[in-house]
Motif scaffolding. Structure first.
Motif, PDB file in Angstrom:
ATOM      1  N   THR A  77       0.675  -1.140  -0.026  1.00 14.40           N
ATOM      2  CA  THR A  77      -0.032   0.062  -0.012  1.00 14.40           C
ATOM      3  C   THR A  77       0.801   1.203  -0.255  1.00 14.40           C
ATOM      4  OG1 THR A  77      -0.221  -0.230   2.403  1.00 14.40           O
ATOM      5  CG2 THR A  77      -2.113  -1.218   1.164  1.00 14.40           C
ATOM      6  N   HIS A  78       2.132   1.117   0.587  1.00 13.71           N
ATOM      7  CA  HIS A  78       2.933   2.124   0.600  1.00 13.71           C
ATOM      8  C   HIS A  78       3.401   2.677  -0.943  1.00 13.71           C
ATOM      9  CE1 HIS A  78       7.107   4.204   2.137  1.00 13.71           C
ATOM     10  NE2 HIS A  78       6.643   5.010   1.085  1.00 13.71           N
ATOM     11  N   LEU A  81       0.631   4.050  -2.749  1.00 16.14           N
ATOM     12  CA  LEU A  81       0.165   5.258  -2.597  1.00 16.14           C
ATOM     13  C   LEU A  81       1.122   6.164  -3.521  1.00 16.14           C
ATOM     14  CD1 LEU A  81      -1.827   6.989  -0.749  1.00 16.14           C
ATOM     15  CD2 LEU A  81       0.038   7.313   0.734  1.00 16.14           C
ATOM     16  N   VAL A  82       2.559   5.884  -3.522  1.00 20.12           N
ATOM     17  CA  VAL A  82       3.231   6.604  -4.340  1.00 20.12           C
ATOM     18  C   VAL A  82       3.110   6.755  -5.618  1.00 20.12           C
ATOM     19  CG1 VAL A  82       5.911   6.646  -5.033  1.00 20.12           C
ATOM     20  CG2 VAL A  82       5.170   6.327  -2.503  1.00 20.12           C
ATOM     21  N   GLY A  83       2.614   5.603  -6.229  1.00 19.18           N
ATOM     22  CA  GLY A  83       2.242   5.496  -7.709  1.00 19.18           C
ATOM     23  C   GLY A  83       0.870   6.235  -7.980  1.00 19.18           C
ATOM     24  N   GLY A  84       0.089   6.663  -7.273  1.00 19.53           N
ATOM     25  CA  GLY A  84      -1.149   7.477  -7.316  1.00 19.53           C
ATOM     26  C   GLY A  84      -2.370   6.832  -6.985  1.00 19.53           C
ATOM     27  N   VAL A  85      -2.274   5.539  -6.561  1.00 18.98           N
ATOM     28  CA  VAL A  85      -3.286   4.624  -6.094  1.00 18.98           C
ATOM     29  C   VAL A  85      -3.885   5.003  -4.529  1.00 18.98           C
ATOM     30  CG1 VAL A  85      -4.167   2.276  -5.684  1.00 18.98           C
ATOM     31  CG2 VAL A  85      -2.555   2.787  -7.642  1.00 18.98           C
ATOM     32  N   THR A  86      -5.250   5.331  -4.564  1.00 17.32           N
ATOM     33  CA  THR A  86      -5.522   5.732  -3.321  1.00 17.32           C
ATOM     34  C   THR A  86      -6.382   4.668  -2.438  1.00 17.32           C
ATOM     35  OG1 THR A  86      -7.609   6.774  -4.349  1.00 17.32           O
ATOM     36  CG2 THR A  86      -5.422   8.241  -3.623  1.00 17.32           C
ATOM     37  N   THR A  87      -6.949   3.688  -3.366  1.00 20.04           N
ATOM     38  CA  THR A  87      -7.533   2.417  -2.694  1.00 20.04           C
ATOM     39  C   THR A  87      -7.210   1.223  -3.386  1.00 20.04           C
ATOM     40  OG1 THR A  87      -9.568   4.017  -2.423  1.00 20.04           O
ATOM     41  CG2 THR A  87      -9.885   1.585  -2.624  1.00 20.04           C
ATOM     42  N   VAL A  88      -6.871   0.038  -2.702  1.00 21.93           N
ATOM     43  CA  VAL A  88      -6.519  -1.195  -3.601  1.00 21.93           C
ATOM     44  C   VAL A  88      -7.637  -2.146  -2.832  1.00 21.93           C
ATOM     45  CG1 VAL A  88      -4.020  -0.670  -3.261  1.00 21.93           C
ATOM     46  CG2 VAL A  88      -5.199  -1.862  -1.362  1.00 21.93           C
ATOM     47  N   LEU A  89      -7.966  -2.945  -3.789  1.00 22.13           N
ATOM     48  CA  LEU A  89      -8.876  -4.194  -3.234  1.00 22.13           C
ATOM     49  C   LEU A  89      -7.931  -5.461  -3.244  1.00 22.13           C
ATOM     50  CD1 LEU A  89     -11.741  -3.448  -5.588  1.00 22.13           C
ATOM     51  CD2 LEU A  89     -11.214  -2.448  -3.358  1.00 22.13           C
ATOM     52  N   HIS A 111      -5.246  -5.485   8.342  1.00 18.40           N
ATOM     53  CA  HIS A 111      -4.750  -4.630   7.255  1.00 18.40           C
ATOM     54  C   HIS A 111      -4.888  -3.049   7.815  1.00 18.40           C
ATOM     55  CE1 HIS A 111      -3.580  -7.810   4.996  1.00 18.40           C
ATOM     56  NE2 HIS A 111      -4.708  -8.094   4.186  1.00 18.40           N
ATOM     57  N   GLU A 112      -6.004  -2.991   8.789  1.00 20.92           N
ATOM     58  CA  GLU A 112      -6.095  -1.534   9.068  1.00 20.92           C
ATOM     59  C   GLU A 112      -5.161  -0.972   9.945  1.00 20.92           C
ATOM     60  OE1 GLU A 112     -11.238  -1.206   9.471  1.00 20.92           O
ATOM     61  OE2 GLU A 112      -9.851  -2.030  11.305  1.00 20.92           O
ATOM     62  N   GLN A 113      -4.280  -2.007  10.319  1.00 16.81           N
ATOM     63  CA  GLN A 113      -3.247  -1.764  11.258  1.00 16.81           C
ATOM     64  C   GLN A 113      -2.092  -1.090  10.342  1.00 16.81           C
ATOM     65  OE1 GLN A 113      -3.682  -1.232  14.578  1.00 16.81           O
ATOM     66  NE2 GLN A 113      -5.537  -1.846  13.995  1.00 16.81           N
ATOM     67  N   SER A 114      -2.048  -1.562   9.142  1.00 16.99           N
ATOM     68  CA  SER A 114      -0.700  -1.368   8.313  1.00 16.99           C
ATOM     69  C   SER A 114      -0.927  -0.319   6.982  1.00 16.99           C
ATOM     70  CB  SER A 114      -0.057  -2.494   8.044  1.00 16.99           C
ATOM     71  OG  SER A 114      -1.105  -3.552   7.390  1.00 16.99           O
ATOM     72  N   ALA A 115      -2.152  -0.280   6.688  1.00 16.98           N
ATOM     73  CA  ALA A 115      -2.760   0.317   5.392  1.00 16.98           C
ATOM     74  C   ALA A 115      -2.296   1.809   5.288  1.00 16.98           C
ATOM     75  CB  ALA A 115      -4.250   0.122   5.176  1.00 16.98           C
ATOM     76  N   TRP A 116      -1.590   2.066   4.108  1.00 17.79           N
ATOM     77  CA  TRP A 116      -1.355   3.472   3.637  1.00 17.79           C
ATOM     78  C   TRP A 116      -2.544   3.865   2.788  1.00 17.79           C
ATOM     79  CZ3 TRP A 116       2.403   6.517   5.629  1.00 17.79           C
ATOM     80  CH2 TRP A 116       3.450   5.717   6.358  1.00 17.79           C
ATOM     81  N   THR A 117      -3.031   3.161   2.163  1.00 18.61           N
ATOM     82  CA  THR A 117      -4.193   3.386   1.102  1.00 18.61           C
ATOM     83  C   THR A 117      -5.423   2.880   1.973  1.00 18.61           C
ATOM     84  OG1 THR A 117      -4.451   1.439   0.101  1.00 18.61           O
ATOM     85  CG2 THR A 117      -2.837   3.069  -0.985  1.00 18.61           C
ATOM     86  N   ASP A 118      -6.611   3.509   1.398  1.00 21.55           N
ATOM     87  CA  ASP A 118      -7.887   2.778   1.751  1.00 21.55           C
ATOM     88  C   ASP A 118      -7.946   1.500   1.227  1.00 21.55           C
ATOM     89  OD1 ASP A 118      -8.748   4.948   3.214  1.00 21.55           O
ATOM     90  OD2 ASP A 118     -10.036   5.726   1.960  1.00 21.55           O
ATOM     91  N   PHE A 119      -8.722   0.493   1.516  1.00 17.07           N
ATOM     92  CA  PHE A 119      -8.868  -0.808   0.988  1.00 17.07           C
ATOM     93  C   PHE A 119     -10.066  -1.512   1.322  1.00 17.07           C
ATOM     94  CE2 PHE A 119      -7.766  -1.560   5.290  1.00 17.07           C
ATOM     95  CZ  PHE A 119      -8.301  -2.629   5.757  1.00 17.07           C
ATOM     96  N   GLY A 120     -10.516  -2.424   0.211  1.00 17.12           N
ATOM     97  CA  GLY A 120     -11.452  -3.385   0.369  1.00 17.12           C
ATOM     98  C   GLY A 120     -10.862  -4.585   0.155  1.00 17.12           C
ATOM     99  N   GLY A 348       3.819  -4.805  -9.170  1.00 16.82           N
ATOM    100  CA  GLY A 348       3.168  -4.027  -9.985  1.00 16.82           C
ATOM    101  C   GLY A 348       2.485  -2.806  -9.459  1.00 16.82           C
ATOM    102  N   CYS A 349       2.194  -2.976  -8.290  1.00 22.62           N
ATOM    103  CA  CYS A 349       1.084  -1.942  -7.814  1.00 22.62           C
ATOM    104  C   CYS A 349       1.608  -0.486  -7.902  1.00 22.62           C
ATOM    105  CB  CYS A 349       0.362  -2.068  -6.437  1.00 22.62           C
ATOM    106  SG  CYS A 349       1.563  -2.563  -5.086  1.00 22.62           S
TER     107      CYS A 349
END
Length: 472
Positions: A77-78, A81-89, A111-120, A348-349
């Motif tokens: 997720t780090h 975020l650097v690549g412009g992604v704000t949500t990962v699934l 995952h809520e403890q380590s997420a840099w992006t929002d996530f599903g 790839g993310c």
């Protein structure tokens, strides 16, 4: 908190607007006339830059937990975020896999403890073995459930086994037969959710490998052992199951012209089949193998130029409704092996956004269409719209600021990934993200994290009105 994005070119459903943007307490509160005077806690000057809705990567394997030596949710997720992604699934096949609502809830908390992006979160479908968990996982907010159609699982870990000859039969859970798969389609349809699958027919693969007559040694061998007809065959079967049950079926990582033709045929017949493809299939071909090397091994494989061209046509005409990275890391040592023993998958993310933006600036698609397939339509399809995926008042202020003049060369040693082995290592990219905004706060500037870790879980809502959904 009020953030003023000034002087940018906003990529919106109404087209590209030369307007300012005001974000208040994490929400887009207004699209303003250029040069508007507003009170704000922070002002970002986006002159000469495009402002996209934050990218959504719907296809991420973070390997966490169970295989966190390969990757973890912090690193994935780090990098995203650097690549412009704000949500990962996040895909469900970590160890243990997300095959029950209990594991789903535990994975969310972790995952809520380590997420840099929002996530599903995705759920995993196993046929009869967990059909009673499909409804509860959707009730818990799953974006979709995934079937690794035709693949066996390890009995103890539930991890994927790509080559069953490498395991003792007693260690394997064989893939569900098609009768069970048909019942799975019916169950997902009853819940109004999405069923997605890795589409390569196991029998076609087995016979193709046998016909090859020797271990896979070259890239041509890989293509011969995993022909495009394997993808098209499974898609065609899925189309009939979707027609019978009314299930919304989604093809992940579509790789071939032949597979795209199967999707097109289904849609022409009014069947709920949709497709995702990935940057590797849109920017690489078999001709790149001498440059990229064995790290290019992914399943389904990257194919020929005609397949790449067909996939871009599918993106631009709307047959392909979503793009995902299929971020699937393995160790540096594993990816250095030869074809026969190397696992399939690539980092790839982090490069997801930059590689696609480079293709856009090279004329393969338009900013408006790119925004649809990496944000708006993806959010609609997975039940996240209008909260995510769009620049409009009332939506989350997730944004990526893109500089058309940026020049960057992808270098493994500069990647955030825990196992930095990119197929695009050494590729020079045109244009790219220079700032990422997550829920109204600038969290990345010029490739560096500047904000706090603040990613959070996003529940999917598959009861969205038909007008706010991209249908399969």
């Amino acid at each position: 908190m009020r953030l003023h994005i000034a002087n940018g070119r906003l990529v919106t459903p109404a087209g590209i607007l030369d307007s300012d943007l005001l974000c208040t307490d994490g929400i887009i509160s207004a699209i303003l006339d250029r040069g508007a005077e507003v009170e704000a806690d922070e002002r970002y000057d986006a002159a000469g830059k495009l402002v996209f809705p934050g990218f959504i990567d719907p296809h991420v394997h973070s390997r966490d937990p169970g295989m966190s030596h390969k990757e973890d949710f912090d690193h994935s997720t780090h990098g995203a975020l650097v690549g412009g992604v704000t949500t990962v699934l996040e895909m469900p096949n970590a160890i243990p896999p997300v095959d029950s609502v209990e594991v789903f809830e535990e994975r969310r908390r972790q995952h809520e403890q380590s997420a840099w992006t929002d996530f599903g979160l995705w759920g995993l479908a196993l046929g009869d073995a967990n059909i009673d968990q499909i409804g509860p996982m959707f009730d818990a907010g799953a974006v979709a459930v995934k079937l690794f159609w035709g693949y066996a699982l390890h009995r103890e870990t539930r991890s994927l086994v790509y080559n069953i000859g490498d395991e003792k039969p007693e260690n394997l859970l064989m893939p569900p037969p098609n009768g069970q798969v048909l019942q799975l389609f019916a169950e997902v349809a009853a819940r109004g959710g999405v069923l997605a699958a890795h589409c390569e027919d196991k029998d076609v693969l087995a016979s193709s490998q046998e016909a090859l007559g020797h271990p896979i040694e070259t890239y041509a061998d890989l293509l011969a052992a995993r022909p495009a007809v394997a993808e098209a065959t499974t898609i065609s079967i899925a189309a009939q199951f979707a027609k019978e049950t009314g299930c919304r079926f989604h093809v992940v990582h579509l790789a071939s012209e032949q597979g795209l033709d199967a999707v097109r045929s289904a849609k022409r017949n009014g069947i709920s089949v949709s497709a995702e493809t990935c940057p590797q299939y849109l920017t690489l071909t078999d001709a790149e193998y001498p440059r990229v090397g064995p790290v290019m091994k992914v399943y389904p494989p990257v194919r020929e130029q005609k397949d790449q061209d067909a996939l871009w046509e599918g993106v631009n005409e709307g047959l392909i409704s979503s793009l995902g990275s299929d971020h699937a890391p393995h160790t540096v040592e594993e990816k250095a092996r030869g074809f026969e023993t190397q696992p399939a998958g690539a980092v790839g993310c982090e490069t997801f956004g930059p590689v696609l933006l480079d293709a856009m600036f090279r004329g393969r698609t338009t900013p408006e269409r790119l925004a649809e397939v990496v944000a708006t339509d993806t959010a609609k399809f997975y039940g996240l719209y209008p909260r995510k995926g769009v620049i409009r008042p009332g939506s989350d202020a997730d944004l990526v600021v893109v500089d058309p003049e940026l020049r960057r060369t992808v270098r493994n040693e500069e990647l955030v990934a825990k196992q930095p082995v990119s197929p695009w290592n050494g590729f020079a990219l045109h244009g790219g993200p220079v700032a990422t905004v997550l829920r109204g706060e600038i969290v990345v500037r010029d490739g560096e994290i500047v904000g706090e870790r603040r990613g959070r879980f996003v529940r999917a809502d598959h009861t969205a009105a038909a007008g706010d959904r991209v249908s399969a």
